[in-house]
Write an enzyme that holds these catalytic residues in place. Structure first.
Site, PDB file in Angstrom:
ATOM      1  N   LYS A  66       0.820  -1.222   0.000  1.00 48.02           N
ATOM      2  CA  LYS A  66       0.000   0.000   0.000  1.00 48.02           C
ATOM      3  C   LYS A  66       0.849   1.264   0.000  1.00 48.02           C
ATOM      4  O   LYS A  66       0.487   2.258  -0.620  1.00 48.02           O
ATOM      5  CB  LYS A  66      -0.959   0.018   1.197  1.00 48.02           C
ATOM      6  CG  LYS A  66      -2.115  -0.942   1.028  1.00 48.02           C
ATOM      7  CD  LYS A  66      -3.310  -0.531   1.859  1.00 48.02           C
ATOM      8  CE  LYS A  66      -4.467  -1.483   1.619  1.00 48.02           C
ATOM      9  NZ  LYS A  66      -5.545  -1.325   2.581  1.00 48.02           N
ATOM     10  N   LYS A  70      -4.938  -9.459  -7.159  1.00 43.53           N
ATOM     11  CA  LYS A  70      -6.127  -9.652  -6.329  1.00 43.53           C
ATOM     12  C   LYS A  70      -7.247  -8.723  -6.796  1.00 43.53           C
ATOM     13  O   LYS A  70      -6.980  -7.596  -7.201  1.00 43.53           O
ATOM     14  CB  LYS A  70      -5.706  -9.287  -4.899  1.00 43.53           C
ATOM     15  CG  LYS A  70      -6.574  -9.768  -3.807  1.00 43.53           C
ATOM     16  CD  LYS A  70      -5.955  -9.389  -2.474  1.00 43.53           C
ATOM     17  CE  LYS A  70      -5.994  -7.900  -2.251  1.00 43.53           C
ATOM     18  NZ  LYS A  70      -5.476  -7.474  -0.958  1.00 43.53           N
ATOM     19  N   LYS A 104     -10.667  -3.092  -4.241  1.00 48.17           N
ATOM     20  CA  LYS A 104     -11.499  -1.884  -4.312  1.00 48.17           C
ATOM     21  C   LYS A 104     -10.765  -0.771  -5.030  1.00 48.17           C
ATOM     22  O   LYS A 104     -11.391   0.129  -5.584  1.00 48.17           O
ATOM     23  CB  LYS A 104     -11.839  -1.414  -2.891  1.00 48.17           C
ATOM     24  CG  LYS A 104     -12.686  -2.392  -2.090  1.00 48.17           C
ATOM     25  CD  LYS A 104     -12.745  -1.941  -0.613  1.00 48.17           C
ATOM     26  CE  LYS A 104     -13.472  -2.930   0.256  1.00 48.17           C
ATOM     27  NZ  LYS A 104     -13.130  -2.789   1.676  1.00 48.17           N
TER      28      LYS A 104
HETATM   29  P1  TYM Z   1     -11.054  -5.227   3.607  1.00 50.59           P
HETATM   30  O1  TYM Z   1     -12.070  -4.175   3.835  1.00 50.59           O
HETATM   31  O2  TYM Z   1      -9.929  -4.952   2.670  1.00 50.59           O
HETATM   32  O3  TYM Z   1     -11.738  -6.536   3.084  1.00 50.59           O
HETATM   33  C1  TYM Z   1     -12.839  -7.112   3.777  1.00 50.59           C
HETATM   34  C2  TYM Z   1     -12.735  -8.615   3.740  1.00 50.59           C
HETATM   35  O4  TYM Z   1     -12.704  -9.068   2.371  1.00 50.59           O
HETATM   36  C3  TYM Z   1     -11.594  -9.920   2.174  1.00 50.59           C
HETATM   37  N1  TYM Z   1     -11.109  -9.743   0.801  1.00 50.59           N
HETATM   38  C4  TYM Z   1     -11.010 -10.729  -0.096  1.00 50.59           C
HETATM   39  N2  TYM Z   1     -11.297 -12.042  -0.021  1.00 50.59           N
HETATM   40  C5  TYM Z   1     -11.092 -12.773  -1.134  1.00 50.59           C
HETATM   41  N3  TYM Z   1     -10.641 -12.250  -2.306  1.00 50.59           N
HETATM   42  C6  TYM Z   1     -10.344 -10.948  -2.415  1.00 50.59           C
HETATM   43  N4  TYM Z   1      -9.911 -10.453  -3.571  1.00 50.59           N
HETATM   44  C7  TYM Z   1     -10.525 -10.120  -1.278  1.00 50.59           C
HETATM   45  N5  TYM Z   1     -10.342  -8.789  -1.046  1.00 50.59           N
HETATM   46  C8  TYM Z   1     -10.698  -8.589   0.226  1.00 50.59           C
HETATM   47  C9  TYM Z   1     -10.563  -9.477   3.196  1.00 50.59           C
HETATM   48  O5  TYM Z   1      -9.628 -10.502   3.469  1.00 50.59           O
HETATM   49  C10 TYM Z   1     -11.445  -9.137   4.381  1.00 50.59           C
HETATM   50  O6  TYM Z   1     -11.739 -10.313   5.118  1.00 50.59           O
HETATM   51  N6  TYM Z   1      -8.062  -5.192   7.555  1.00 50.59           N
HETATM   52  C11 TYM Z   1      -9.336  -5.698   7.081  1.00 50.59           C
HETATM   53  C12 TYM Z   1     -10.517  -5.198   7.888  1.00 50.59           C
HETATM   54  C13 TYM Z   1     -10.416  -5.411   9.347  1.00 50.59           C
HETATM   55  C14 TYM Z   1     -10.537  -6.643  10.037  1.00 50.59           C
HETATM   56  C15 TYM Z   1     -10.396  -6.335  11.421  1.00 50.59           C
HETATM   57  C16 TYM Z   1     -10.758  -7.954   9.625  1.00 50.59           C
HETATM   58  C17 TYM Z   1     -10.201  -4.447  10.288  1.00 50.59           C
HETATM   59  N7  TYM Z   1     -10.196  -4.998  11.515  1.00 50.59           N
HETATM   60  C18 TYM Z   1     -10.452  -7.338  12.424  1.00 50.59           C
HETATM   61  C19 TYM Z   1     -10.806  -8.940  10.627  1.00 50.59           C
HETATM   62  C20 TYM Z   1     -10.661  -8.619  11.970  1.00 50.59           C
HETATM   63  C21 TYM Z   1      -9.496  -5.231   5.664  1.00 50.59           C
HETATM   64  O7  TYM Z   1      -8.828  -4.367   5.186  1.00 50.59           O
HETATM   65  O8  TYM Z   1     -10.499  -5.769   4.992  1.00 50.59           O
END
Ligand code: TYM
Length: 344
Positions: A114, A207, A210
């Site tokens: 990032k 991947k 967003k």
């Molecule tokens: P975020 O918002 O990027 O993504 C949310 C969830 O979607 C999953 N994900 C994917 N799974 C499969 N294929 C993909 N291409 C893909 N892109 C995203 C992510 O693995 C995630 O589960 N840091 C986390 C948010 C967070 C969190 C937490 C998660 C904050 N605190 C505590 C678990 C526990 C994040 O950026 O997710």
């Protein structure tokens, strides 16, 4: 004292919620409601580690809330809430800033990706992002965390933080009534199924994300039926027919991705999809996938739009969720402060 099982996970309100988020995470959130007490969080404090337009942020917080509900999470039986509305997240994150080591965070691949070449210009929050994640989970003594593959390293860091805290403050923890010294549990990542890493529709090496500048790279949860079908029709593939066994997907990232998406949408395995479509050309498989994706995703998008028309109701759900989350967090944060030697 063994910890009662509890599920926590979060999604960032940064717009363009996509099929990867849905298949990698949100479908798992829905399933876990049957067996566990669950907290699902819209993590706005994480979102602002990269600048967000305030008007869009408010919209995106409601959009993730709507996606949770439209996908089938029940906000009465479980907790849907917004991270910044429970102050314990920020408090515990600070404490964990003092537990985690620079060296641990320096190893985080997501920060490197990032921040890219402009590390000096990245926010400090982006660097300490995983400490806030650990705080999210451990503030509720959550034991199970459904996430996509990309969060695995962050979850390992959460486990390291929990363990170091327990070791650093062992005597105080035991004195506070946790005889086994395990004040924070070791949260277990749940990363399962055929779509833990959904790839871009334009390039099977990247991947689905967003932030990809190409909208054609992802199916968003609010795409209409025609757009979903068009994106699948135009998805990059190779010229060969589908293999009959999973081994045949090796070195065919685009084919593997589409088969994985089909399997996850259908609730089956890649092997089963290949039993049905082995030998078929993409000219046969893509329309079948488009039909399935439209059938599964577009009702959710429609329901999200309906819910977004009543933002006050969404806000009320978030407020109620925050109140209930706060009740779970309060004794845990109080105990944490007592263990540290803070005067309450
Ligand atoms: P975020 O918002 O990027 O993504 C949310 C969830 O979607 C999953 N994900 C994917 N799974 C499969 N294929 C993909 N291409 C893909 N892109 C995203 C992510 O693995 C995630 O589960 N840091 C986390 C948010 C967070 C969190 C937490 C998660 C904050 N605190 C505590 C678990 C526990 C994040 O950026 O997710």
């Amino acid at each position: 004292m063994t910890h009662q099982e509890r599920v926590f996970s979060g999604v960032q309100p940064t717009g363009n919620l996509h099929l990867g988020n849905y298949l990698g995470a949100i479908t798992k959130f829905v399933a876990l409601q049957e067996s566990h007490e669950c907290l699902y969080c819209v993590v706005d404090l994480h979102a602002i580690t990269v600048w967000q337009d305030p008007k869009e942020l408010a919209h995106n917080i409601r959009e993730v809330t709507a996606a949770f509900i439209a996908s089938g999470i029940d906000p009465k039986k479980h907790i849907i809430f917004n991270q910044s509305q429970v102050s314990g997240h920020a408090e515990l994150a600070w404490i964990f800033n003092c537990v985690a080591r620079m060296g641990w965070l320096n190893r985080m691949t997501q920060f490197k990706e990032k921040a890219g070449k402009h590390k000096e210009n990245a926010s400090v929050g982006l660097f300490t992002y995983p400490n806030l994640m650990a705080a999210d989970i451990l503030l509720y003594h959550a034991t199970h965390v459904p996430v996509g593959e990309d969060q695995k390293q962050h979850l390992e860091l959460s486990r390291d933080i929990a363990q170091k805290f327990n070791v650093d403050f062992k005597d105080a923890i035991i004195a506070s009534g946790y005889e086994d010294g395990l004040f924070f549990p070791q949260p277990e990542p749940l990363i399962q199924g055929p779509a833990t890493r959904v790839m871009s529709l334009r390039n099977g090496q990247n991947k689905m994300s967003k932030s990809d500048p190409s909208d054609m790279s992802r199916i968003t949860m609010t795409d209409d039926a025609d757009t979903i079908a068009k994106k699948i029709r135009k998805a990059k593939t190779d010229p060969d027919a589908l293999p009959s066994e999973e081994d045949g997907l090796q070195n065919r990232p685009e084919a593997a991705n589409l088969v994985g998406i089909y399997a996850a949408l259908k609730g089956t395995s890649k092997a089963d999809v290949l039993k049905e479509f082995g030998g078929a050309q993409f000219s046969t498989f893509k329309p079948a996938l488009a039909e399935l994706a439209v059938e599964k995703v577009s009702p959710i998008g429609n329901e999200m739009r309906r819910l977004m028309d009543a933002p006050d109701e969404l806000d009320a759900i978030l407020r109620d969720g925050a109140e209930r989350a706060q009740k779970i967090a309060a004794p845990i944060i109080a105990k944490t402060k007592q263990i540290l030697g803070f005067i309450g």
